[in-house]
Structures are given as C-alpha cells and as structure tokens.
Write a protein that holds these residues in place. Structure first.
Motif, PDB file in Angstrom:
ATOM      1  N   GLY A  67       0.819  -1.212   0.000  1.00 16.93           N
ATOM      2  CA  GLY A  67       0.000   0.000   0.000  1.00 16.93           C
ATOM      3  C   GLY A  67       0.848   1.255   0.000  1.00 16.93           C
ATOM      4  O   GLY A  67       0.591   2.209  -0.750  1.00 16.93           O
ATOM      5  N   VAL A  83      -6.536  -1.405  -3.527  1.00 13.56           N
ATOM      6  CA  VAL A  83      -7.872  -0.879  -3.223  1.00 13.56           C
ATOM      7  C   VAL A  83      -8.845  -2.036  -3.428  1.00 13.56           C
ATOM      8  O   VAL A  83      -9.335  -2.275  -4.530  1.00 13.56           O
ATOM      9  CB  VAL A  83      -8.227   0.313  -4.131  1.00 13.56           C
ATOM     10  CG1 VAL A  83      -9.588   0.892  -3.741  1.00 13.56           C
ATOM     11  CG2 VAL A  83      -7.151   1.391  -4.064  1.00 13.56           C
ATOM     12  N   ARG A  84      -9.135  -2.752  -2.357  1.00 12.77           N
ATOM     13  CA  ARG A  84      -9.903  -3.992  -2.467  1.00 12.77           C
ATOM     14  C   ARG A  84     -11.329  -3.884  -1.950  1.00 12.77           C
ATOM     15  O   ARG A  84     -12.173  -4.716  -2.273  1.00 12.77           O
ATOM     16  CB  ARG A  84      -9.184  -5.118  -1.711  1.00 12.77           C
ATOM     17  CG  ARG A  84      -7.907  -5.600  -2.397  1.00 12.77           C
ATOM     18  CD  ARG A  84      -7.253  -6.731  -1.630  1.00 12.77           C
ATOM     19  NE  ARG A  84      -6.179  -7.344  -2.392  1.00 12.77           N
ATOM     20  CZ  ARG A  84      -6.300  -8.379  -3.217  1.00 12.77           C
ATOM     21  NH1 ARG A  84      -7.493  -8.917  -3.385  1.00 12.77           N
ATOM     22  NH2 ARG A  84      -5.281  -8.872  -3.870  1.00 12.77           N
ATOM     23  N   THR A  85     -11.635  -2.893  -1.152  1.00 13.78           N
ATOM     24  CA  THR A  85     -12.970  -2.780  -0.566  1.00 13.78           C
ATOM     25  C   THR A  85     -13.617  -1.463  -0.955  1.00 13.78           C
ATOM     26  O   THR A  85     -12.940  -0.520  -1.392  1.00 13.78           O
ATOM     27  CB  THR A  85     -12.887  -2.870   0.969  1.00 13.78           C
ATOM     28  OG1 THR A  85     -12.185  -1.721   1.475  1.00 13.78           O
ATOM     29  CG2 THR A  85     -12.161  -4.130   1.406  1.00 13.78           C
ATOM     30  N   GLU A 129     -14.887   0.680   1.059  1.00 17.26           N
ATOM     31  CA  GLU A 129     -14.425   1.721   1.970  1.00 17.26           C
ATOM     32  C   GLU A 129     -13.068   2.275   1.535  1.00 17.26           C
ATOM     33  O   GLU A 129     -12.827   3.483   1.601  1.00 17.26           O
ATOM     34  CB  GLU A 129     -14.345   1.177   3.395  1.00 17.26           C
ATOM     35  CG  GLU A 129     -13.871   2.206   4.425  1.00 17.26           C
ATOM     36  CD  GLU A 129     -14.716   3.464   4.429  1.00 17.26           C
ATOM     37  OE1 GLU A 129     -14.142   4.554   4.630  1.00 17.26           O
ATOM     38  OE2 GLU A 129     -15.945   3.373   4.227  1.00 17.26           O
ATOM     39  N   GLN A 130     -12.179   1.409   1.099  1.00 20.02           N
ATOM     40  CA  GLN A 130     -10.895   1.877   0.589  1.00 20.02           C
ATOM     41  C   GLN A 130     -11.083   2.728  -0.656  1.00 20.02           C
ATOM     42  O   GLN A 130     -10.393   3.734  -0.846  1.00 20.02           O
ATOM     43  CB  GLN A 130      -9.990   0.675   0.284  1.00 20.02           C
ATOM     44  CG  GLN A 130      -9.493  -0.049   1.523  1.00 20.02           C
ATOM     45  CD  GLN A 130      -8.716  -1.299   1.174  1.00 20.02           C
ATOM     46  OE1 GLN A 130      -8.965  -1.944   0.147  1.00 20.02           O
ATOM     47  NE2 GLN A 130      -7.768  -1.668   2.027  1.00 20.02           N
ATOM     48  N   ARG A 177     -12.245   6.097   0.386  1.00 21.59           N
ATOM     49  CA  ARG A 177     -11.147   6.829   1.009  1.00 21.59           C
ATOM     50  C   ARG A 177     -10.261   7.477  -0.062  1.00 21.59           C
ATOM     51  O   ARG A 177      -9.834   8.627   0.079  1.00 21.59           O
ATOM     52  CB  ARG A 177     -10.341   5.874   1.879  1.00 21.59           C
ATOM     53  CG  ARG A 177      -9.436   6.557   2.895  1.00 21.59           C
ATOM     54  CD  ARG A 177      -8.718   5.503   3.722  1.00 21.59           C
ATOM     55  NE  ARG A 177      -9.682   4.578   4.333  1.00 21.59           N
ATOM     56  CZ  ARG A 177      -9.394   3.355   4.704  1.00 21.59           C
ATOM     57  NH1 ARG A 177      -8.174   2.866   4.501  1.00 21.59           N
ATOM     58  NH2 ARG A 177     -10.318   2.597   5.271  1.00 21.59           N
ATOM     59  N   VAL A 178     -10.005   6.731  -1.136  1.00 19.61           N
ATOM     60  CA  VAL A 178      -9.195   7.283  -2.230  1.00 19.61           C
ATOM     61  C   VAL A 178      -9.927   8.457  -2.888  1.00 19.61           C
ATOM     62  O   VAL A 178      -9.320   9.499  -3.185  1.00 19.61           O
ATOM     63  CB  VAL A 178      -8.880   6.184  -3.263  1.00 19.61           C
ATOM     64  CG1 VAL A 178      -8.222   6.783  -4.499  1.00 19.61           C
ATOM     65  CG2 VAL A 178      -7.973   5.126  -2.653  1.00 19.61           C
TER      66      VAL A 178
END
Length: 482
Positions: free
Chosen positions: A61, A177-179, A181-182, A185-186
């Motif tokens: 990450g 970036v797997r979810t 929420e991620q 966030r991005v």
C-alpha cells in the motif's frame, strides 16, 4: 495453534540461513566501498534508499501510494520551475528512470504480498480486451519498425516506458484498493491532491518560477497529467452537486482555486475540454434519458474536433493569458509558430500514413518531412499532435483500434458504474471519469498524451484502475468478486 511468547524463545533456538548472512555481508562491503569511492554522505543516502526500498517491498500500500504521489506531484518538465523533478524521469545507468524503478518496486511489492498471503491476483475485467489490443499493437509496431530497419532503438524503449502505465497502474490499484471503503477513502483524497497541486501552481506563478510571463507572474506550465486531474475533480464536484451528494467544505473551497490555476495554466486544449465536459455532464446529470442526449454529445465533440483538426486551435501558446484566449480565433493561428507547426506536422503524418495505412510506419520510426516545418527539434518526428494519429502512425489500424478501445472502455465502464453502483460517491466519480474520457479525446485532438506522455498516461490508467474496482462492486458481479 498457540503463538509462543518471545520469552520462551532462546537464542540458541534461532537458526539463520546462509543467504541472509551473505546478503548482510555484501551490503556491508558495498557500504564501505561506497563510502570510500563516493564519500560518506552518498553512502548514507544510498543506505537510506535501500532501507526505504526494503520497507516498501513489505508494504505494498505504501509502495503504491509513494509511486502515485511522485507521478502526480513531480512535474517532468524543466519549464515548471523545479528542475530537480526532471531528474526523476531521466534514464539512469540501467536505462530506466527513477520513476520507472519505483513503479517496478511497487509491482514487486504487490506480487510478493499476493504470493505471501496466497490471496491470488485480480484482473481488470472491463479493460482486459482494450489492454490486450494495446499490447498487440506495441508488439506489432515494434517488430514492424525493427524489421524495416528504420527504428531508432532508444525511441522504442522510450515508447514502451511511456506506455507502460496503462498496464502497471490498473494492476497496482486493483490490488491495494480492495474494498468499497478503501475506494471511498481514495476518492475523498482527490480534493486534497487537487488543492495541493493548485496551490503549488500559484507558487510558481507568483514566485516567478515558470518559463512564460503572464503579467501577474509566471505561467504554471502544468503538464497534461495535472490538468486532466483538475478536469476530473471539477467534473466530480459538478456530478455530486447535481446528484445532491454531500461534499466536504475543503472540496468546495478547492473548486475556485483549481479553476484559477487552470486559467493561469499553459493549456488552451484543457480550457475547451473542461467547458465541453462540464456541459455534457450537466446534460447527463439532468435526469433525462441518455439516448436523447447522445446527439448533443456528438455535436459538442464534433464541433470541437473540427476546430482542432482544421485549425490547430487547441495547443499551448507562449503568449499571456488574454492573448492565449484570443488565439483561439482561427485568424490568430497563422501568427503562432507552434500552431503552424501542428498543421504542417499533420500534413506530413497523413501523407506518411497514406503510403502505409494498414501497418503505420512502426514504433521508433521517424515520419518523413514532405512539407516544410516552421522549426525542427530532437525527436519531433516521433510525435504527432493528435492522439489517434500517434497510435495509427505507430501500429497502423491495430494501433488505432487499441486507442479507441481504451477510451471507449473508460466511457462505457464509467457510465455503467454511474447507473448501477450502490454508492452515490462512487457513481459521481464514475460519471466524472466517463465524461472525462470525452475530454481526453478533445485534448488529444491537438496533443498526444496516452502512450506518449508518461504522467498523463498514468493518470488515465489510475482512473481505469479505480473504475475496475468500482465495476467489481456492481450488483451483478458482487457474488463473484474476489
């Protein structure tokens, strides 16, 4: 299985294999040698760089974040006012630039992490066919240029380097970036990035660091990557406003700052692209049926394309801001050497393609001069100020299909995610990316970016990666997403 405590482990129980010992010894010898040859300061800096590389290899990450941060933050042109940034894109002794090496480090970190955790690797489903065509076009164009005996070796390497982000960036994004929420966030971080870049542009303008005067200071001379990022940000904010999606106060305050920075930028093409895209998004976001708006979209893009192709109106200019705005008039084109060069270049490229329409002239091959040019420069004959022509020139019909497939898939995927995704913020970002692809086409009517500009290609590829993540979250694919 219970995990033994550290106090239960005796020094004699720890077995160190020969490889770590040999590696540590080699590093120690290398450090001493570097200190003797290059001095202690460079040796320490090298050791710090090595430690950072080891850390990033274990933290994919962070590796991807640093790589993207450098690509977006460091302008590659000396005219922007920070010559040190240019060295990040200068080839090293191993041919690759520091940015190339950093990208490979991020790829290695992702691959090692996937192998270590045994989670498998993700594909970029909506863009697989398009990227396959790009790979085939590059292979074909390179072989054609080499077998024809006209290709220049270092230009082949350069073309591969500037095209590589189309493959590396989506791969990196979908693996870190797997979810949902991620992903959110991005997306929330984009206004912060845009604000930082815009403020940095003002420092260049009012600090007198740029290459061209505006009367207020020096032009920011932002490259396509930053201007495209600005356009995507503005489109996302308009989409959120039309959809009633709440945005942060910071994001709203960033809008006028970004607009002002774009006005003081070097790119008339992005001015027109931004205006056209904002109008298109305004129509799409109004709630009408998409099929009723397609004629309007076609007319907007068609008129802009006609102006660019016949008049060369979309390029940069060395005049001040007001003069550049006035230079959008066709009567002003003949007074600008750069615009006249674009028109002459286009005639030469089209003539070369008339002789080899199916195959193009090949990767690394200079287009021949049949019509006189206002000026000459290094590697100018490797370039074409028209995105589709650049790909057609490099790989013929296959290159043209690859170009259309990439931007067409961004448009299609963005619209699909916009209409079907469950998260309002993701839908707005997807609509911005889809309409942004139209703006990308408009800009590339007078300046090739995808494949010829490493940073601009990277920003486009990053949007593809985020769209691929969002695409996996669509209702029909939720059950099969890994």
């Amino acid at each position: 299985m219970a995990t033994p405590s550290l106090t239960a482990v005796r020094p004699g129980d720890v077995r160190v294999g020969p490889l770590p010992v040999l590696l540590a010894g080699a590093l120690a010898v290398g450090f001493v040698g570097a200190a003797v040859v290059a001095g202690p300061l460079l040796a320490v800096l090298g050791l710090v760089a090595l430690a950072a590389a080891v850390f990033l290899l274990g933290h994919p990450g962070w590796a991807v974040a640093v790589t993207v941060g450098v690509l977006i933050g460091a302008e590659a042109t000396r005219e922007w006012g920070v010559p040190a940034f240019e060295t990040l894109y200068t080839p090293t002794a191993v041919t690759l630039s520091p940015v190339n090496l950093l990208t490979l480090l991020a790829v290695a970190a992702v691959v090692l992490d996937g192998m270590r955790r045994e989670v498998g690797f993700r594909g970029v489903a909506p863009f697989g066919l398009a990227l396959g065509l790009v790979a085939a076009a590059l292979v074909f164009g390179t072989l054609y240029g080499v077998l024809g005996g006209k290709a220049i070796p270092y230009t082949i390497v350069s073309t591969i380097q500037t095209t590589a982000p189309l493959f590396t960036m989506p791969f990196l994004v979908v693996h870190v970036v797997r979810t949902d929420e991620q992903l959110r966030r991005v997306l929330r971080a984009i206004p912060v990035i845009a604000l930082v870049k815009a403020l940095a542009g003002f420092v260049v303008v009012f600090g007198g660091l740029g290459a061209v005067s505006t009367g207020l200071g020096r032009i920011t001379y932002y490259e396509p990557a930053t201007n495209y990022l600005f356009v995507l940000f503005l489109l996302g904010m308009l989409a959120a406003t039309l959809a009633g999606v709440p945005t942060s106060r910071l994001a709203r305050l960033t809008v006028p700052v970004v607009v002002a920075c774009m006005v003081l930028s070097y790119r008339r093409s992005f001015w027109l692209a931004a205006i056209a895209c904002l109008l298109v998004l305004l129509l799409l976001g109004s709630g009408r049926e998409l099929r009723r708006l397609l004629p309007v979209v076609v007319v907007l893009v068609g008129l802009t394309g006609y102006a660019a192709f016949t008049g060369g109106l979309l390029g940069g200019s060395d005049s001040e801001v007001v003069q550049r705005a006035q230079s959008l008039s066709p009567q002003k084109v003949s007074r600008n050497d750069q615009d006249r060069y674009r028109l002459s270049e286009r005639r030469n490229v089209l003539l070369a393609l008339e002789r080899e329409p199916l195959t193009g002239i090949g990767v690394g091959v200079d287009w021949p001069t049949r019509y006189p040019l206002p000026f000459e420069g290094q590697d100018l004959h490797q370039y074409a100020h028209f995105g589709l022509l650049w790909w057609w020139m490099k790989a013929g019909v296959l290159g043209g299909l690859a170009y259309l497939a990439v931007l067409g898939s961004v448009l299609w995927t963005g619209l699909r995610v916009w209409r079907r995704h469950g998260d309002p913020l993701v839908r707005c970002a997807a609509l911005a990316a889809a309409v942004g692809a139209i703006g990308f086409v408009i800009v590339e009517l007078a300046a090739s970016i995808m494949g010829s500009d490493e940073r601009g290609t990277a920003v486009l590829a990053l949007s593809m990666g985020l769209l691929a993540v969002a695409y996996r979250g669509l209702p029909s694919r939720a059950g099969s997403a890994a």
